[in-house]
Design a protein around this motif. Structure first.
Motif, short mmCIF file in Angstrom:
data_model
loop_
_atom_site.label_atom_id
_atom_site.label_comp_id
_atom_site.label_asym_id
_atom_site.label_seq_id
_atom_site.Cartn_x
_atom_site.Cartn_y
_atom_site.Cartn_z
N PHE A 98 -9.87 64.92 -23.68
CA PHE A 98 -8.78 65.53 -24.44
C PHE A 98 -8.68 64.94 -25.84
O PHE A 98 -8.34 65.66 -26.79
CB PHE A 98 -7.47 65.37 -23.68
N LEU A 99 -8.95 63.65 -25.99
CA LEU A 99 -8.97 63.07 -27.33
C LEU A 99 -10.02 63.75 -28.19
O LEU A 99 -9.79 64.04 -29.37
CB LEU A 99 -9.26 61.56 -27.25
N MET A 100 -11.19 63.99 -27.62
CA MET A 100 -12.27 64.63 -28.36
C MET A 100 -11.90 66.07 -28.71
O MET A 100 -12.09 66.52 -29.85
CB MET A 100 -13.55 64.60 -27.52
N LEU A 101 -11.33 66.82 -27.76
CA LEU A 101 -10.98 68.21 -28.01
C LEU A 101 -9.87 68.33 -29.04
O LEU A 101 -9.81 69.32 -29.77
CB LEU A 101 -10.53 68.88 -26.70
N ARG A 102 -9.02 67.32 -29.13
CA ARG A 102 -7.92 67.35 -30.10
C ARG A 102 -8.31 66.68 -31.42
O ARG A 102 -7.46 66.46 -32.26
CB ARG A 102 -6.70 66.66 -29.50
N ARG A 103 -9.59 66.34 -31.56
CA ARG A 103 -10.10 65.66 -32.75
C ARG A 103 -9.34 64.36 -33.01
O ARG A 103 -8.98 64.03 -34.14
CB ARG A 103 -10.01 66.58 -33.98
N MET A 104 -9.11 63.62 -31.92
CA MET A 104 -8.38 62.36 -32.01
C MET A 104 -9.23 61.21 -31.48
O MET A 104 -8.69 60.19 -31.02
CB MET A 104 -7.07 62.44 -31.21
N SER A 105 -10.55 61.34 -31.53
CA SER A 105 -11.42 60.32 -30.96
C SER A 105 -11.19 58.96 -31.61
O SER A 105 -11.14 57.92 -30.93
CB SER A 105 -12.88 60.72 -31.12
N LEU A 106 -11.03 58.94 -32.92
CA LEU A 106 -10.79 57.68 -33.62
C LEU A 106 -9.39 57.13 -33.33
O LEU A 106 -9.15 55.93 -33.51
CB LEU A 106 -11.00 57.85 -35.12
N THR A 107 -8.49 57.99 -32.87
CA THR A 107 -7.17 57.51 -32.46
C THR A 107 -7.30 56.57 -31.27
O THR A 107 -6.61 55.55 -31.19
CB THR A 107 -6.26 58.69 -32.10
N LEU B 150 -1.58 70.43 -21.97
CA LEU B 150 -2.59 69.67 -22.72
C LEU B 150 -3.72 70.57 -23.19
O LEU B 150 -4.21 70.44 -24.32
CB LEU B 150 -3.14 68.54 -21.85
N VAL B 151 -4.14 71.50 -22.34
CA VAL B 151 -5.20 72.44 -22.73
C VAL B 151 -4.71 73.35 -23.85
O VAL B 151 -5.43 73.60 -24.83
CB VAL B 151 -5.67 73.26 -21.51
N LEU B 152 -3.49 73.86 -23.72
CA LEU B 152 -2.94 74.73 -24.75
C LEU B 152 -2.79 74.00 -26.08
O LEU B 152 -3.03 74.58 -27.15
CB LEU B 152 -1.58 75.28 -24.31
N GLU B 153 -2.42 72.74 -26.03
CA GLU B 153 -2.28 71.97 -27.27
C GLU B 153 -3.62 71.76 -27.94
O GLU B 153 -3.72 71.71 -29.17
CB GLU B 153 -1.61 70.63 -26.99
N CYS B 154 -4.68 71.63 -27.14
CA CYS B 154 -6.02 71.53 -27.72
C CYS B 154 -6.42 72.84 -28.40
O CYS B 154 -7.05 72.83 -29.45
CB CYS B 154 -7.04 71.19 -26.63
N SER C 233 4.52 66.47 -23.50
CA SER C 233 3.13 66.29 -23.09
C SER C 233 2.38 65.40 -24.06
O SER C 233 1.54 64.59 -23.65
CB SER C 233 2.43 67.65 -22.96
N HIS C 234 2.69 65.51 -25.35
CA HIS C 234 2.03 64.66 -26.35
C HIS C 234 2.40 63.20 -26.14
O HIS C 234 1.53 62.32 -26.18
CB HIS C 234 2.42 65.11 -27.75
N PHE C 235 3.68 62.92 -25.89
CA PHE C 235 4.12 61.55 -25.67
C PHE C 235 3.51 60.99 -24.39
O PHE C 235 3.05 59.84 -24.36
CB PHE C 235 5.64 61.49 -25.61
N ILE C 236 3.51 61.79 -23.33
CA ILE C 236 2.93 61.34 -22.05
C ILE C 236 1.43 61.08 -22.22
O ILE C 236 0.88 60.10 -21.69
CB ILE C 236 3.19 62.37 -20.95
N PHE C 237 0.78 61.95 -22.98
CA PHE C 237 -0.66 61.78 -23.21
C PHE C 237 -0.94 60.47 -23.94
O PHE C 237 -1.82 59.71 -23.53
CB PHE C 237 -1.19 62.97 -24.01
#
Length: 288
Positions: free
Chosen positions: A35-44, A161-165, A181-185
């Motif tokens: 999910f980090l990768m799909l949301r372009r948050m890998s470096l996060t 989570l899928v919809l947010e991606c 969902s963002h906070f829980i993630f």
């Protein structure tokens, strides 16, 4: 073949505990990496892994190499960085990636400073690179609890989570679950990084989260397939890394991450979803 692949785990309890710890980290952390990768948050993920260091360092100063103190300290530090970077992003014109980078760099420097001035080089190496071969029952219990909770929460919030991606603005417009969902993630990411920190250290924990997910992306585009394949790659990398560490006296954490990196490089070249070979063949076919 038996002595090469299975004998170490049959003969030595520390190898079995290390394998179980790696299984827990792989199963719990790798889906979050997808999910980090799909949301372009890998470096996060990398930033958050470094952000937990000062909290773990303070926990070490208070109670030594105490599982509970270092875990609580890491959770507090990680969540503080996540919340502070989000607050700065909302209250100023600074982008979220820039504010997160600023806070994680401050946290990393502070953590290294604390351990360097109050601890020893051995303590610093333990915190930065982990000690997967020294996992005890308490650490294994923590890793398994974090993995179980992560899988349960991912199953519960899978659709948001899928919809947010796919379209985060659409999710915000039709549901109040976007912020939740963002906070829980983010909380799950911090928890798994803290758990992975005990096994692989702060510098290596994010590797088992991101590299298998990145490798899997070259073989399938279905989210369920990405999660399953990424977890399988993480498990195989962990098993292979433990064997390499045992047979060749290599540092265990880096060995595991390097094997995961090898899977990633192979996928970059030969992957059927945008790999170099596949892209080259597509270009050649178009030119013909």
């Amino acid at each position: 073949m038996w002595e090469l692949l299975f004998q170490p785990f049959v003969d030595f309890g520390f190898m079995r505990r290390a394998l179980l710890g790696c299984v827990a980290v792989s199963v719990g952390a790798t889906p979050l990496g997808v999910f980090l990768m799909l949301r372009r948050m890998s470096l996060t993920g990398d930033a958050m892994a470094h952000a937990i260091l000062p909290g773990a360092a303070v926990g070490y100063l208070v109670s030594g190499l105490s599982l509970g103190a270092m875990t609580i300290g890491g959770l507090i530090a990680g969540m503080a960085v996540a919340l502070l970077s989000g607050y700065v992003t909302r209250m100023t014109s600074l982008r979220e990636d820039a504010s997160l980078a600023a806070f994680y760099l401050i946290s990393l420097a502070l953590g290294v400073l604390i351990i360097s001035t109050r601890g020893s080089n051995v303590d610093l190496m333990h915190v930065l690179f982990g000690s997967v071969l020294a996992l005890d029952n308490a650490a294994l219990t923590l890793l398994c609890v974090i993995a179980s909770l992560s899988l349960f929460m991912l199953a519960l919030f899978f659709r948001p989570l899928v919809l947010e991606c796919a379209d985060s603005q659409f999710l915000r417009s039709v549901s109040r679950l976007s912020a939740v969902s963002h906070f829980i993630f983010l909380t799950l990411v911090v928890m798994n990084l803290v758990g992975g920190f005990h096994a692989l250290g702060t510098l290596m924990a994010v590797g088992i989260m991101i590299l298998p997910a990145a490798a899997a992306s070259f073989w399938t585009t279905r989210i369920s397939g990405l999660i399953a394949l990424a977890a399988a790659i993480a498990l195989l990398a962990s098993y292979s890394g433990l064997l390499l560490s045992y047979h060749y006296s290599l540092p265990t954490g880096p060995a595991i991450i390097l094997v995961a990196g090898a899977f990633y490089l192979v996928s970059v070249v030969f992957g059927i979803q945008g790999g170099i070979v596949q892209q080259t063949r597509t270009v050649s076919a178009v030119e013909i």
